[in-house]
Scaffold this motif. Sequence first.
Motif, PDB file in Angstrom:
ATOM      1  N   ARG A 115       9.398  -4.913   6.108  1.00 58.68           N
ATOM      2  CA  ARG A 115      10.007  -3.653   5.690  1.00 58.68           C
ATOM      3  C   ARG A 115       8.956  -2.595   5.365  1.00 58.68           C
ATOM      4  N   MET A 116       7.708  -3.011   5.125  1.00 56.24           N
ATOM      5  CA  MET A 116       6.636  -2.087   4.762  1.00 56.24           C
ATOM      6  C   MET A 116       6.031  -1.363   5.957  1.00 56.24           C
ATOM      7  N   ARG A 117       6.224  -1.879   7.156  1.00 52.65           N
ATOM      8  CA  ARG A 117       5.546  -1.319   8.333  1.00 52.65           C
ATOM      9  C   ARG A 117       5.903   0.151   8.577  1.00 52.65           C
ATOM     10  N   VAL A 118       7.090   0.556   8.183  1.00 49.91           N
ATOM     11  CA  VAL A 118       7.509   1.943   8.369  1.00 49.91           C
ATOM     12  C   VAL A 118       6.598   2.906   7.608  1.00 49.91           C
ATOM     13  N   PHE A 119       6.029   2.451   6.500  1.00 45.74           N
ATOM     14  CA  PHE A 119       5.175   3.330   5.704  1.00 45.74           C
ATOM     15  C   PHE A 119       3.852   3.626   6.406  1.00 45.74           C
ATOM     16  N   GLU A 120       3.309   2.629   7.073  1.00 51.68           N
ATOM     17  CA  GLU A 120       2.076   2.854   7.837  1.00 51.68           C
ATOM     18  C   GLU A 120       2.364   3.808   8.994  1.00 51.68           C
ATOM     19  N   LYS A 121       3.451   3.560   9.713  1.00 50.42           N
ATOM     20  CA  LYS A 121       3.808   4.429  10.843  1.00 50.42           C
ATOM     21  C   LYS A 121       4.076   5.855  10.378  1.00 50.42           C
ATOM     22  N   GLY A 122       4.635   6.012   9.177  1.00 47.47           N
ATOM     23  CA  GLY A 122       4.955   7.330   8.642  1.00 47.47           C
ATOM     24  C   GLY A 122       3.782   8.022   7.961  1.00 47.47           C
ATOM     25  N   GLY A 123       2.628   7.368   7.916  1.00 47.78           N
ATOM     26  CA  GLY A 123       1.437   7.987   7.337  1.00 47.78           C
ATOM     27  C   GLY A 123       1.320   7.896   5.838  1.00 47.78           C
ATOM     28  N   ALA A 124       2.092   7.014   5.203  1.00 43.16           N
ATOM     29  CA  ALA A 124       2.085   6.937   3.747  1.00 43.16           C
ATOM     30  C   ALA A 124       0.734   6.522   3.172  1.00 43.16           C
ATOM     31  N   PHE A 125      -0.048   5.783   3.926  1.00 46.97           N
ATOM     32  CA  PHE A 125      -1.317   5.304   3.390  1.00 46.97           C
ATOM     33  C   PHE A 125      -2.498   6.168   3.814  1.00 46.97           C
ATOM     34  N   SER A 126      -2.225   7.237   4.566  1.00 48.09           N
ATOM     35  CA  SER A 126      -3.294   8.145   4.973  1.00 48.09           C
ATOM     36  C   SER A 126      -3.061   9.579   4.512  1.00 48.09           C
ATOM     37  N   ASP A 127      -1.860   9.900   4.064  1.00 46.01           N
ATOM     38  CA  ASP A 127      -1.502  11.264   3.687  1.00 46.01           C
ATOM     39  C   ASP A 127      -0.798  11.219   2.328  1.00 46.01           C
ATOM     40  N   LEU A 128      -1.393  11.868   1.325  1.00 44.67           N
ATOM     41  CA  LEU A 128      -0.835  11.813  -0.024  1.00 44.67           C
ATOM     42  C   LEU A 128       0.585  12.360  -0.093  1.00 44.67           C
ATOM     43  N   LYS A 129       0.890  13.410   0.658  1.00 43.34           N
ATOM     44  CA  LYS A 129       2.244  13.965   0.635  1.00 43.34           C
ATOM     45  C   LYS A 129       3.260  12.950   1.154  1.00 43.34           C
ATOM     46  N   GLU A 130       2.913  12.236   2.208  1.00 41.43           N
ATOM     47  CA  GLU A 130       3.813  11.198   2.734  1.00 41.43           C
ATOM     48  C   GLU A 130       3.933  10.044   1.747  1.00 41.43           C
ATOM     49  N   PHE A 131       2.830   9.688   1.128  1.00 41.29           N
ATOM     50  CA  PHE A 131       2.854   8.620   0.128  1.00 41.29           C
ATOM     51  C   PHE A 131       3.800   8.981  -1.019  1.00 41.29           C
ATOM     52  N   ILE A 132       3.706  10.211  -1.478  1.00 42.27           N
ATOM     53  CA  ILE A 132       4.585  10.668  -2.559  1.00 42.27           C
ATOM     54  C   ILE A 132       6.042  10.667  -2.101  1.00 42.27           C
ATOM     55  N   ALA A 133       6.293  11.123  -0.885  1.00 44.82           N
ATOM     56  CA  ALA A 133       7.670  11.140  -0.376  1.00 44.82           C
ATOM     57  C   ALA A 133       8.264   9.743  -0.391  1.00 44.82           C
ATOM     58  N   TYR A 134       7.526   8.760   0.126  1.00 43.00           N
ATOM     59  CA  TYR A 134       8.020   7.381   0.110  1.00 43.00           C
ATOM     60  C   TYR A 134       8.082   6.837  -1.320  1.00 43.00           C
ATOM     61  N   GLY A 135       7.101   7.203  -2.126  1.00 42.62           N
ATOM     62  CA  GLY A 135       7.081   6.719  -3.503  1.00 42.62           C
ATOM     63  C   GLY A 135       8.238   7.233  -4.331  1.00 42.62           C
ATOM     64  N   LEU A 136       8.736   8.416  -3.997  1.00 44.00           N
ATOM     65  CA  LEU A 136       9.870   8.976  -4.729  1.00 44.00           C
ATOM     66  C   LEU A 136      11.221   8.522  -4.193  1.00 44.00           C
ATOM     67  N   SER A 137      11.252   7.978  -2.975  1.00 41.55           N
ATOM     68  CA  SER A 137      12.561   7.738  -2.378  1.00 41.55           C
ATOM     69  C   SER A 137      12.825   6.329  -1.870  1.00 41.55           C
ATOM     70  N   SER A 138      11.828   5.490  -1.782  1.00 39.14           N
ATOM     71  CA  SER A 138      12.036   4.187  -1.157  1.00 39.14           C
ATOM     72  C   SER A 138      11.996   3.033  -2.150  1.00 39.14           C
ATOM     73  N   GLU A 139      13.075   2.285  -2.194  1.00 37.79           N
ATOM     74  CA  GLU A 139      13.109   1.096  -3.046  1.00 37.79           C
ATOM     75  C   GLU A 139      12.080   0.070  -2.597  1.00 37.79           C
ATOM     76  N   VAL A 140      11.839  -0.022  -1.304  1.00 38.97           N
ATOM     77  CA  VAL A 140      10.844  -0.960  -0.785  1.00 38.97           C
ATOM     78  C   VAL A 140       9.459  -0.571  -1.290  1.00 38.97           C
ATOM     79  N   MET A 141       9.155   0.724  -1.281  1.00 34.25           N
ATOM     80  CA  MET A 141       7.867   1.184  -1.814  1.00 34.25           C
ATOM     81  C   MET A 141       7.791   0.920  -3.311  1.00 34.25           C
ATOM     82  N   HIS A 142       8.894   1.116  -4.032  1.00 29.70           N
ATOM     83  CA  HIS A 142       8.912   0.820  -5.469  1.00 29.70           C
ATOM     84  C   HIS A 142       8.554  -0.645  -5.698  1.00 29.70           C
ATOM     85  N   GLU A 143       9.184  -1.552  -4.939  1.00 30.42           N
ATOM     86  CA  GLU A 143       8.897  -2.990  -5.068  1.00 30.42           C
ATOM     87  C   GLU A 143       7.421  -3.264  -4.807  1.00 30.42           C
TER      88      GLU A 143
END
Length: 194
Positions: A115-143
């Motif tokens: 379930r985490m692979r979507v975050f890499e594809k979406g740039g969550a680990f390379s772009d702070l804005k994307e990381f924040i977006a996932y961090g604010l909205s994804s239960e998987v990221m919360h876990e």
Amino acid sequence: KRLYYFARKAQIVIASDMNALPEAVRKEFETGSAGVYFKNVIYLHPVHGINNTVFLHEALHGATIAKITEYLTRLQNGESIPPAMQAAYLALETVRLRASDRYFLLKEEGLLDDRMRVFEKGGAFSDLKEFIAYGLSSEVMHEFLLQTSGILGGKTANYFNNLLSNFVKGILGLFKMDDTHQSAMQDLILATDN
């Protein structure tokens, strides 16, 4: 009050016609989101999104992105950066880097939750804005953040030293909110679209 200056500038759209929405927004609604923040517009689902929790969640998302954009613009233009803004940005960047390190370690060891692979594809680990977006909205990221040790945690009672608490502390810092605001604001930050 702290979101007022952002929220008064954001457009609010009740997404009654899904076909008229930008593709990225429509895709979010198709996956079950009740609200979406996209390009200074807060989109609310006509059934599940018209409530204070969803609106405030999306307003917080937008205001946070606006603060990060302000920081990066000041940095790029050589303007002075308030110390609290600098500290909050660096705290969030530290959380992103630690999350990225753990993600790629788990991936390398073959232990990554699919379930985490979507975050890499979406740039969550390379772009702070994307990381924040996932961090604010994804239960998987919360876990994931809850299961990842943090380094920014304090020694106060009931303070969890994991990346989720570090993430929340960084968001609070952007709005000059200290630990006394944490419990109610943390509930808002962790509110999901489901």
